[in-house]
Design an enzyme around this catalytic site. Structure first.
Site, PDB file in Angstrom:
ATOM      1  N   HIS A  64       0.905  -1.126  -0.041  1.00  0.00           N
ATOM      2  CA  HIS A  64       0.128   0.165  -0.071  1.00  0.00           C
ATOM      3  C   HIS A  64       0.929   1.350  -0.130  1.00  0.00           C
ATOM      4  O   HIS A  64       0.487   2.268  -0.224  1.00  0.00           O
ATOM      5  CB  HIS A  64      -1.035   0.145   1.179  1.00  0.00           C
ATOM      6  CG  HIS A  64      -0.382   0.224   2.690  1.00  0.00           C
ATOM      7  ND1 HIS A  64      -0.203  -0.786   3.359  1.00  0.00           N
ATOM      8  CD2 HIS A  64      -0.028   1.322   3.056  1.00  0.00           C
ATOM      9  CE1 HIS A  64       0.129  -0.395   4.377  1.00  0.00           C
ATOM     10  NE2 HIS A  64       0.482   0.969   4.239  1.00  0.00           N
ATOM     11  N   ASP A  66      -0.368  -7.485   1.314  1.00  0.00           N
ATOM     12  CA  ASP A  66       0.130  -6.595   1.353  1.00  0.00           C
ATOM     13  C   ASP A  66       1.704  -6.640   1.388  1.00  0.00           C
ATOM     14  O   ASP A  66       2.309  -6.145   2.431  1.00  0.00           O
ATOM     15  CB  ASP A  66      -0.470  -5.474   2.903  1.00  0.00           C
ATOM     16  CG  ASP A  66      -0.260  -3.981   2.790  1.00  0.00           C
ATOM     17  OD1 ASP A  66       0.353  -3.563   1.627  1.00  0.00           O
ATOM     18  OD2 ASP A  66      -0.335  -3.490   3.874  1.00  0.00           O
ATOM     19  N   SER A 101       4.086   1.657   8.216  1.00  0.00           N
ATOM     20  CA  SER A 101       4.039   0.707   6.943  1.00  0.00           C
ATOM     21  C   SER A 101       5.256   0.458   6.517  1.00  0.00           C
ATOM     22  O   SER A 101       6.215   1.351   6.201  1.00  0.00           O
ATOM     23  CB  SER A 101       2.859   1.612   6.120  1.00  0.00           C
ATOM     24  OG  SER A 101       1.775   1.986   6.541  1.00  0.00           O
TER      25      SER A 101
END
Length: 263
Positions: free
Chosen positions: A65, A113, A207
């Site tokens: 992402h 992801d 992330s």
């Protein structure tokens, strides 16, 4: 109706896109995590920072992402950093030549992801820059495993910031905790992680950073609930190890189909 909307917003999924910010942790010893990477992802007129980690001299692993953006994307990888806003002599800044987002990545529920980034030039390995090992397909971490996450960013939900690398100790949780909170939680490909007692957590946005357990990167910071410290979901690296190995072979042959940077 207003109360319902507020509650829905508060518990919405939120991928922590950006450079890793650690809540309830501490400043890491300088260059004690030489595998850490800081990704500057330029898209359109904006720049999104993200975390990542070196797994071999020419390859960084991160979250899908982070680079799943509309339009042209450019990725700059910074290795060997402690204070990300200083031009430290230890730092190496390398452009990404190619990257591969998992073909089954879902921006709706963050399944698969994971992303591999091939560097334009190989990193120079030294005391400040070193790759970290990843687990084999058969390796796993179970409930109660003691792990650590590091990153550069928010240190509270009030958006307090720091420029230096910070780290926090977190524990692998029972899968049922995340299954109860996240309807699309996948046990095989995700890891449930957190600390429900000491206000310690990853945050916006760790992330792409690694969950390190027993000196191996077992997870990738993926998503959580907005404004909630517990629990968090990490991509389970061992599940994707065959896919990673396949992409690394393609990188070696310069065969990287579908790379956004080659459009």
């Amino acid at each position: 109706m207003l109360l319902l909307l507020l509650l829905t917003s508060a518990f919405a999924l939120l991928p922590w896109a950006g450079a890793g910010r650690i809540i309830g942790g501490r400043e890491a010893e300088r260059h004690s995590r030489p595998y850490m990477a800081y990704l500057k992802i330029q898209h359109g007129s904006g720049t999104t920072p993200c975390g990542g980690f070196l797994i071999r001299p020419d390859t960084v692993l991160s979250a899908a992402h982070c680079a799943h953006k509309k339009g042209k994307v450019k990725i700059t990888v910074i290795l060997g950093a402690h204070n990300i806003n200083d031009r430290e002599q230890s730092q190496q800044r390398v452009l990404a030549k190619d990257w591969v987002i998992h073909p089954n990545y879902s921006p709706v529920d963050y399944r698969n992801d994971i992303m591999l980034v091939k560097l334009k030039t190989k990193a120079k390995l030294n005391e400040y820059v070193q790759p970290i090992s990843i687990p084999s397909h058969k390796e796993s971490v179970g409930t109660g495993a003691a792990c650590e996450v590091a990153g550069w960013g928010w240190i509270s939900l009030k958006k307090d910031k720091t420029d230096v690398l910070r780290e926090v100790a977190l524990e692998v949780q029972n899968e049922t905790i995340c299954q109860d909170v996240f309807k699309d939680y996948q046990q095989q490909s995700m890891i449930c992680v957190g600390d429900d007692f000491n206000n310690k957590s990853t945050s916006r946005g760790d992330s792409g950073g690694p969950l390190v357990c027993n000196q191996k990167a077992h997870g990738i910071v993926s998503y959580g609930r907005k404004y909630c410290l517990f629990p968090k979901v990490f991509t389970r690296i061992s599940f994707f190890e065959p896919w990673i190995r396949k992409q690394l072979k393609r990188f070696a042959l310069q065969e990287v189909p579908g790379s956004p940077s080659s459009d």
